[in-house]
Design an enzyme around this catalytic site. Structure first.
Site, PDB file in Angstrom:
ATOM      1  N   CYS A 113       0.892  -1.161   0.000  1.00 42.17           N
ATOM      2  CA  CYS A 113       0.000   0.000   0.000  1.00 42.17           C
ATOM      3  C   CYS A 113       0.923   1.202   0.000  1.00 42.17           C
ATOM      4  O   CYS A 113       1.547   1.496   1.020  1.00 42.17           O
ATOM      5  CB  CYS A 113      -0.927   0.031   1.208  1.00 42.17           C
ATOM      6  SG  CYS A 113      -1.957   1.519   1.191  1.00 42.17           S
ATOM      7  N   CYS A 116      -0.553   4.157   2.495  1.00 38.27           N
ATOM      8  CA  CYS A 116      -0.595   3.996   3.952  1.00 38.27           C
ATOM      9  C   CYS A 116      -0.307   2.558   4.305  1.00 38.27           C
ATOM     10  O   CYS A 116       0.824   2.111   4.163  1.00 38.27           O
ATOM     11  CB  CYS A 116      -1.923   4.489   4.513  1.00 38.27           C
ATOM     12  SG  CYS A 116      -3.374   3.985   3.567  1.00 38.27           S
ATOM     13  N   SER A 117      -1.286   1.798   4.739  1.00 34.51           N
ATOM     14  CA  SER A 117      -1.007   0.427   5.170  1.00 34.51           C
ATOM     15  C   SER A 117      -2.199  -0.490   4.924  1.00 34.51           C
ATOM     16  O   SER A 117      -2.434  -1.408   5.701  1.00 34.51           O
ATOM     17  CB  SER A 117      -0.630   0.415   6.644  1.00 34.51           C
ATOM     18  OG  SER A 117      -1.670   0.998   7.404  1.00 34.51           O
ATOM     19  N   CYS A 118      -2.956  -0.241   3.856  1.00 34.00           N
ATOM     20  CA  CYS A 118      -4.097  -1.106   3.563  1.00 34.00           C
ATOM     21  C   CYS A 118      -3.603  -2.541   3.391  1.00 34.00           C
ATOM     22  O   CYS A 118      -2.576  -2.779   2.762  1.00 34.00           O
ATOM     23  CB  CYS A 118      -4.816  -0.638   2.300  1.00 34.00           C
ATOM     24  SG  CYS A 118      -5.476   1.030   2.470  1.00 34.00           S
TER      25      CYS A 118
HETATM   26 FE    FE Z   1      -3.399   2.013   2.770  1.00 36.42          FE
END
Ligand code: FE
Length: 212
Positions: A113, A116-118
C-alpha cells in the site's frame, strides 16, 4: 538492567509511562469514545481480542491450501475472492473487495500500500511492521526484485514481477505456487507451508520439510 528499570518493569500494570505515544493516544481516544457513549469498552475489547488471536495468516493459508487442492474453489477465488471465501462457509465472513492474484512460473505478484497500510486483515491478520514502513512502500514499486532479494527470494529473470497497490477499497491476497513434492498432501499439511510473506508476495511457500 538497572534497579530503576527493574522497578518500573514490575509495576508496568499500574504505570502508563511505558506506553508508546501511539498507545497513549489510542487509550485516550478509547476513553473519550466510551465516556461519550459511542463505544462499549467491552465490545472494543472483544474486537481487539478477535484481531489479536483469531484473525491471522492461518486463515489465508487455509484459503490458499484449498485453492491448491480444489480446482472449482481456485477458479471461484480468482474470479471473486470475497464471494468465493464467503460462499464456501469454511473461513468465516470476510469483507468486500478482496482480490486473489496467483503466482506461476511466469508471474510473481507482490502487494503493497504505497499510500498507507491497507492490508487484507480478514485473511492475514495484523500487517507486519515492515509492510507499513516507508522504505518497503516506496522501494517495492521501483525495485521489486531488489526487495525480494532482501527477503531472501531470487526468482528467474524470466519471471515477471507485478506489484499491486492496495487501497481502502481493494485488498490483495497472493496465492503462492504450490511447492513441489506435495502431491497427495492434505489441505492441513499444505496450509502449514503457506507463510504470511508468501501471501504478500515477499516470500514463497515453504518447501516440504523446511518448517518445524
Ligand atoms: Fe493504505
Amino acid at each position: 538492567m538497572s534497579e530503576h528499570e527493574h522497578h518500573e518493569h514490575d509495576h508496568h500494570d499500574h504505570d502508563h509511562s511505558h506506553l508508546s505515544e501511539v498507545q497513549s493516544r489510542v487509550r485516550a481516544l478509547e476513553t473519550v469514545l466510551a465516556q461519550k457513549g459511542y463505544v462499549d469498552p467491552g465490545v472494543l475489547d472483544q474486537i481487539v481480542e478477535h484481531f489479536e488471536t483469531r484473525v491471522g495468516p492461518h486463515i489465508g493459508a487455509r484459503v490458499v491450501a484449498r485453492a491448491w487442492t480444489d480446482p472449482a474453489f481456485r477458479a471461484a477465488l480468482l474470479d471473486d475472492a470475497t464471494r468465493a471465501i464467503n460462499d464456501s462457509g469454511l473461513f468465516g465472513p470476510i469483507g468486500d473487495h478482496l482480490i486473489a492474484v496467483e503466482n506461476d512460473a511466469r508471474l510473481h505478484n507482490m502487494v503493497v500500500c504505497t499510500l498507507c497500510s491497507c492490508y487484507p486483515w480478514d485473511v492475514l491478520g495484523l500487517p507486519p511492521v515492515w509492510y507499513k514502513s516507508a522504505p518497503y512502500r516506496s522501494r517495492v514499486v521501483i525495485d521489486p526484485r531488489g526487495v525480494l532479494a532482501d527477503f531472501g527470494v531470487t526468482l528467474p529473470e524470466s519471471t515477471t514481477i507485478r506489484v499491486w497497490d492496495s487501497t481502502a477499497e481493494t485488498r490483495y491476497l497472493v496465492v503462492p505456487r504450490r511447492p513441489a513434492g506435495t502431491d497427495g498432501w492434505s489441505e492441513e499439511q499444505l496450509a502449514a507451508l503457506v507463510t504470511r510473506d508468501s501471501m504478500i508476495g515477499t516470500g514463497v511457500a515453504a518447501a516440504p520439510g523446511s518448517r518445524p
